[in-house]
Structures are given as C-alpha cells and as structure tokens.
Enzyme design. Structure first.
Site, mmCIF file in Angstrom:
data_model
loop_
_atom_site.group_PDB
_atom_site.id
_atom_site.type_symbol
_atom_site.label_atom_id
_atom_site.label_comp_id
_atom_site.label_asym_id
_atom_site.label_seq_id
_atom_site.Cartn_x
_atom_site.Cartn_y
_atom_site.Cartn_z
ATOM 1 N N SER A 1 0.818 -1.206 0.000
ATOM 2 C CA SER A 1 0.000 0.000 0.000
ATOM 3 C C SER A 1 0.856 1.263 0.000
ATOM 4 C CB SER A 1 -0.946 -0.047 1.203
ATOM 5 O OG SER A 1 -1.920 0.969 1.131
ATOM 6 N N ASP B 1 9.827 5.722 -10.136
ATOM 7 C CA ASP B 1 9.355 6.293 -11.404
ATOM 8 C C ASP B 1 10.024 7.627 -11.716
ATOM 9 O OD1 ASP B 1 7.765 4.157 -11.906
ATOM 10 O OD2 ASP B 1 5.850 5.184 -11.650
ATOM 11 N N LYS C 1 -0.494 -4.399 -3.221
ATOM 12 C CA LYS C 1 -1.799 -3.853 -2.826
ATOM 13 C C LYS C 1 -1.931 -2.461 -3.441
ATOM 14 C CE LYS C 1 -4.750 -2.495 1.025
ATOM 15 N NZ LYS C 1 -4.936 -1.093 0.568
#
Length: 784
Positions: free
Chosen positions: A528, A539, A553
């Site tokens: 999460s 990224d 998740k």
C-alpha cells in the site's frame, strides 16, 4: 497492547528469518553444473520424499545468479548426469519451479517432465502430474501442451489409478471448462470402484476441487471419524462445506433483520437467514450465548470480505484498535507490554521518550499491581485499560525486577503518548538509515526530524526501509515522497467506478528537500503506502529500489461510519476531533466504556503510480493473476539471508535456548562489568565470538549443536536489546533486519550509495569480516 503483540510477533518471525541458512557460498559456471549434476545423480536413486529435499538443495546453490543462466545450468546438469532417470528430471523440474522467477520459462519445466509423464514408477509419474498442474508456471503458449499431456494421463484407463487422480487434479487446475468436466468425470469413476482406497481417494480429490454433494460426500461422511489421514481430511472438507453453507443462509437472514425495507422477493430470499438464526439459537452448541448482534457482525464481515481481501466490517472494539494503528497516540505510561515467559504481565520495551522510562521502568520489569489492583488473573486488555488514562493523571504501579529484594512502588504521571513511526541511525559508510515502521499520522513530521538529524551528522546518502511496512494513510506516503523531490510532481493518483481521478502531488512551494543519494528497501510485506513511496521514487528516478518484490496492494479503501450504529457523543477537551482516554462521553449502552460505533472499510478505487502502472495484484475468478507486472519490482533483487532447508533444525534449537532465557541471563550477568565493551559490540563485533567475555564457557554450557557463530549472533541481539535500555534509544529494525552487520539488503544499499560517490564498501573496517553480499556477481537486476 496491540503494539506489544506486534512487537512479540515480529520478534518471533525474525527468530525464524535470522536463523536461515549458514551454509557454504554458492558457486557458478562449470563448478555449479557439476554440483547440480551430483545432486541430480543422488536423486535418481533416492526415495521420492528425498527428491523434493534435493531439489531445494539444488536451488540453494545459486541465490544471487540470473534465473535464465541457472536454468541452463540445470539442463546441462541433467545431460551430464546421463539423463539421470525420471527422478533426476523430476528433481530438476522441482528446482526450476521453486525459483518462482518471471524469467524462468515453463517450457523448461515441461521439457523436463515429458519423459517422466510416462514413467514406469507410478509414484514419480504422479508427482510429475502434480507439478504440471501448477498453472502459474506456464504461459499461454506452453499451457496448451501441458493440457494435452495431463489430459492423456487423465483419460487413459490403462494409466495407474494414482497417476490418473493426480492428472485429473492437474487438468482441473490448468484446463478449460470442458477440460474440467473431463477431470470431474474421471474422478467420479473412482467412486464406483470396488477398491475402498480408490473410492476414498476419488472422493477426497472431488472435495479438493470443491465439487459439492453426491456420492463423494456420502463417502466422506462414512470415513470422517476414522483415525486416518483420509478420515481427518474428510472431516475438514465436510466442516468447510458446512461453514460455507451456513454463512450463505446466515447472510440472507440477518440482512432481513437490519431493519431495511425489502421487497416481497427480498423477504422471500432473506427468510432463510431468519430460519438459520433460529436454528443456531436452538441447536448450536453456542446457541444459548451467541447474540443476534454477533450473528449480524459475522454476516457483515463475510459480505465485505467476500468482495476483496481489503474490505471489512469493524465492530466498535475492532475499530478502536484499527484507529489506534493509524493514529498512534494515547494517554498512558508509554511502554510496549505483554505477558512474559513466566506468564507475568511485563514491560516488553519502554518507549524511551515516555514517562515509564523516565520513572525507571526497563524491559522485563513485571507489573504486579495497577493502583492497588492485582494484574494476575486478568487479560491484557483489562490491564492496559487501567494503565491508560487522561494525560497528566497519576497511576501507581507495583513492579518487580530480577535482583530486587522486594517489589517497588512507582508513581507515574500519564502523558499523551505518540508511538514512534520512524527509527533512524547512522550506519558505517556515512549512510543514514531510516526505518519507516508505518504510515501513521505522525510519520512525515518524524521523518523530517530524522533527515535533519542524519544530515547534521554528516550522512552522504539515505536508506529508507519500508520492509514489513503494510501501509497506512495514503497522504502520508505523498508527504514522504515530497521530502525527496523538488517542485510540483505527481506522486500517485486514484480512480474508481464512483471515484473521479484524484492526483496527489508534491507542493510547488519553498520547502526543505533532502537531495542526498537515496535507496529504498522493500520486501514481500511492503504494501500500500509503502509501495506508493517506493514506486513513485522509482518512477521519478530518485531512488534505487533494493530487496524483494513488494506485496501488490494497489487498492484504496475508504472508512465509512454506519448510520445504524454511530459513535457515542463525547466532550472533545483537547479539540483534536477524536475521543481520548479521560474525556467525558455519553455511555449510550451502559457498558462502562466509550464505543466508537461500527465502521466499514470499503474498496472504492485503485491507485496508479506516476508512470501509470498500478501495483495491485489481482486475481481472476479462477485464481490466476491478471497482470504479471504487479507490485514494485526492485532495481536490485537480493534476499535478506540465505535460506538453507538443511538448517531448519536450528530454529528449534535457538527457540529452546530462548525459552530458557540463557542468552538474556548471560548478558545480564556480564553487562554490569562490561558495559563499555557491550556498547561497542552492539554496534558491531566483527563476527568474532571471542570478544564476548567467557564465551567458550557459555557455549559449552549450552550443549547445543548450533555453531559458535550462531550463538554469537543471538548473544549480540540480546546485547542490543539490553543496551537500548541503557542508552534510551532503540536500534532500528528487528534482529537481523536493519542491522548493518547481518542485513544483506541493507549492505547492498550501502554498497550502492557508496559506489555512486566512487567509494567501495569493502574499504570500511566495520564491514570487513561480516559482509553478506557477494562481489563479482552483482545482484539480479529486474527487467524494466
């Protein structure tokens, strides 16, 4: 109390992890092939159970090598072993299966097992069918050939019965709906056999694939009370099915009792739940004590948890515990507590910024009384309720500690306690190590403080550790990322059927940003908010991710209070909007405690990282993963420790010593006269057991088969625990995790950050004799 339970649970889990593998380092190339061939040769004449053990040993020869290269080594080894026979091929296939790597082609497994699928050894042939039934191993191109192979073994009545049963189970797993009909029909044939054993095996196989009712269940009922493996399995299947059926009836009936208006059709459907309720009260062994409210809670939980693993129903008490995990503040003494090995209620570890530590309480102290009320014979929840209270109110404790001639009485003034969300320390190599324990409401402020402290101490790089961090507030993940990125940048966005896209971005305002080189540690329990943090930094090219693939998740849950069971009214004395111990409240149901009311956690959206990818691990109706690119894949894949199956016996050996308290007593005995030494050893002992006073005598007294290095490691863990009390600060992490001397993933992060500035970790004296990472063969780099 929940924090204490988690602490002990983590301790137990790290006992198991830290004990893993102490075998010889793996080799590569031709030497590796020769070693594999030797093990496959052993497998060719070994009993089937040992074949599985040998497969583990083959797999352990190369924890750090490329999966494709290792697969080639295994295939060369099969050829080198002159084919090795069916058992050798099975062993090789089991080895490739155990790699669980996206790079290992199922075709390799299939090619190895094709000859085994016609083996004259029925036991080995059946085992090959079981492996071929693991559809996760095969892509769609290979799956067609796998289906043909298992279908041939399933349909052919000349094939031995044991093989046909395993083939039918495999066909059910990898086949289409038509194939499943063939598998089911094949298994049903065995129910008509004259052989009682075959009838039982057919019935158990049908139960395994969830085929309900019919002759199979008649057979299961007949054997469920037999003192055999088949009887015990039959009883479990019958109990599972009865539980499922009762839930379906329970759900429909209890929904009818919620008071909602229903149509005539709805009333007819929910009438079953009403009957179920009556039968439970009349016939169930708990029928006289279970309440309608209990039954309603059971039904609500089943309804939500049937939708997805993350939606759930919270009773008032459950919500209170959940709320504490996310808002880790309370009025109390500031300590993790639980029952010790003597079943006495004790301090597991004080929170070093809290009043308990300041008053003199230490790890292991036994709490005998709270305000004159004896703790013996009471539950943890009852005791914790008395320890907590309104801040600035006193509580009197009677405590006992080893060495006291009699119990001591302490008066402690409760304070508002914030359970730490961050631990940090400098580690050798001028690297700041930051452990993010959870993404609770106080995380970003604590992280800011940690980064400022580490920067002030000369840190040249930062390691963020989100291993075992299962998440928390999404906004806190955004706030964490913001501390490492300049300007306005997307961190994550959420979107769902009823939830429009919402972007979470860093603020384009003047703020303090940490620009030091960054690495993030992840493992399969990083979930999460942890995945948002790691994935966003990855990224944006801001951090190197190291460790293991994250949990996967990627869904968003909203907390919703139910109108039919609202929280009780209270006087918000501190103005924080939340009820705290000591604040007056309206005791609506006269149960003597504040009720938070019922809530649900409902999945409403998925989150997407800046690149657009969603890390959510989702399964289709047949249990197959929808997107193979789930989770956050590390830039460098490396295990925490080598996991050697042959060393599993050490778990029990260490546990037996821990249960006796031998490590704890050794440290307590020598600490008073060796405090300066033990403070040094807590930081690092160079892997040298002789640095510990009277080590040889202590090791001999244990009469254990554990090595001296095993014992040294566990003594040092205990040293770090007890030194924490003396220095008033916990060492980040838990056992091997977060220990720069024992943690291979942390060492790899340090190596990576030092390499970026042109330095070599091997030049750091503290790592000289304790490096776990390998050189020459770099850690696996994940595919992008």
């Amino acid at each position: 109390m929940n924090a204490a339970n988690r602490l002990l649970a983590h301790s137990r889990s790290w006992i198991l992890l830290a004990l893993a593998g102490l075998g010889a380092a793996p080799c590569s190339g031709q030497g590796q092939t020769d070693q594999i061939a030797a093990l496959l040769q052993q497998a060719s004449t070994a009993p089937l159970a040992q074949v599985y053990e040998l497969a583990h040993q083959v797999g352990d020869l190369t924890p750090d090598s490329n999966a494709d290269a290792f697969a080639e080594s295994v295939k060369r080894a099969v050829a080198k072993a002159d084919g090795g026979g069916d058992k050798a091929r099975l062993c090789a296939a089991l080895t490739l299966r155990s790699l669980r790597s996206d790079n290992v082609l199922g075709k390799d497994v299939l090619d190895l097992l094709k000859p085994v699928a016609t083996s004259k050894d029925d036991e080995v042939r059946a085992a090959s069918m079981a492996v071929l039934g693991e559809d996760r191993l095969f892509n769609n191109r290979v799956l067609t050939d796998v289906r043909k192979l298992v279908e041939a073994n399933c349909k052919d009545e000349a094939v031995p019965a044991a093989v046909r049963i395993e083939a039918a189970l495999a066909l059910w797993n990898v086949g289409s709906n038509d194939d499943r009909l063939v598998a089911k029909t094949t298994l049903e044939q065995f129910l008509r056999s004259m052989d009682r054993d075959l009838r039982q095996r057919g019935a158990l196989a049908l139960a395994q694939i969830n085929v309900e009712g019919g002759p199979a269940w008649t057979i299961l009922r007949e054997i469920q009370d037999e003192p055999s493996d088949a009887g015990r399995r039959a009883k479990l299947y019958l109990q599972r099915e009865e539980t499922r059926r009762q839930f379906e009836r329970d759900l429909a009936r209890l929904l009818d009792r919620t008071g909602t208006t229903a149509s005539t059709t709805d009333e007819s459907e929910y009438a079953i739940l009403s009957e179920l309720r009556q039968r439970i009260h009349a016939q169930h062994i708990r029928g006289a004590t279970v309440t309608d409210k209990d039954l309603l809670e059971y039904a609500a939980k089943g309804m939500l948890e049937g939708l997805d693993p993350h939606s759930t129903f919270f009773s008032s008490d459950e919500y209170q515990r959940f709320f504490f995990d996310l808002n880790r503040e309370y009025g109390g003494i500031g300590a993790f507590v639980n029952f010790d090995q003597d079943n006495d209620f004790s301090i597991v570890r004080p929170i070093y910024s809290g009043p308990a530590y300041e008053a003199g309480l230490r790890s292991g102290d036994k709490i005998l009384e709270v305000d004159g009320w004896e703790t013996s014979g009471h539950t943890s929840d009852e005791i914790v309720l008395r320890l907590k209270g309104k801040p600035e109110t006193p509580v009197v404790l009677k405590v006992f500690r080893a060495g006291f001639t009699e119990p001591q009485v302490l008066s402690i003034v409760r304070r508002q306690i914030a359970v730490p969300a961050v631990n940090w320390a400098m580690v050798p190599g001028d690297i700041g190590y930051v452990e993010l324990i959870n993404f609770s409401s106080n995380l970003s402020n604590e992280l800011q403080k940690a980064l400022a402290d580490l920067t002030g101490k000369g840190a040249k790089g930062i390691v963020l550790d989100v291993r075992n961090n299962t998440g928390g507030f999404l906004t806190q993940a955004s706030d964490v990322v913001e501390q490492f990125l300049d300007g306005k940048k997307l961190v994550v966005y959420t979107e769902g059927p009823a939830e429009p896209r919402r972007n979470y971005e860093t603020e384009d305002t003047p703020r303090t940003v940490c620009r030091l080189p960054l690495a993030v540690l992840t493992n399969n329990f990083s979930a999460s908010a942890s995945e948002i943090t790691a994935g966003a930094l990855q990224d944006h090219g801001r951090a190197t991710i190291i460790g293991q693939r994250s949990f996967g998740k990627g869904s968003v849950q909203n907390l919703i209070a139910l109108r039919n069971d609202p929280p009780e009214r209270f006087s918000d004395l501190n103005g924080d909007g939340n009820w705290q111990d000591g604040e007056p409240y309206e005791d609506r149901n006269k149960n003597g405690k504040y009720d938070f009311g019922s809530h649900i956690k409902l999945t409403v959206a998925k989150y997407h990282l800046p690149s657009g990818r969603c890390p959510h691990r989702e399964f289709d109706k047949e249990g197959r993963i929808v997107d193979p690119n789930w989770g956050v894949m590390p830039d460098k894949v490396i295990d925490l420790l080598e996991n050697k199956p042959e060393d599993a016996w050490k778990n029990a050996a260490v546990f037996a010593i821990l249960k006796k308290g031998s490590f704890r007593e050794y440290v307590k005995k020598h600490l008073p006269t060796n405090e300066a030494l033990f403070r040094q050893l807590a930081e690092g002992d160079d892997g040298d057991p002789t640095k510990y006073p009277a080590f040889g005598e202590f090791y001999k007294s244990l009469e254990t088969k554990l090595t001296e290095d095993d014992v040294r490691r566990w003594i040092r863990y205990e040293v770090r625990d007890q030194i924490s009390d003396l220095r008033g600060a916990v060492y980040p992490g838990q056992r091997a995790l977060g220990d720069p001397q024992e943690d291979a993933q942390l060492q790899e992060a340090v190596r990576t950050l030092m390499h970026q500035r042109g330095e070599d970790i091997r030049q750091i004296a503290a790592y000289k004799n304790v490096l776990k990472i390998k050189f020459g063969d770099e850690p696996r780099t994940s595919a992008k």
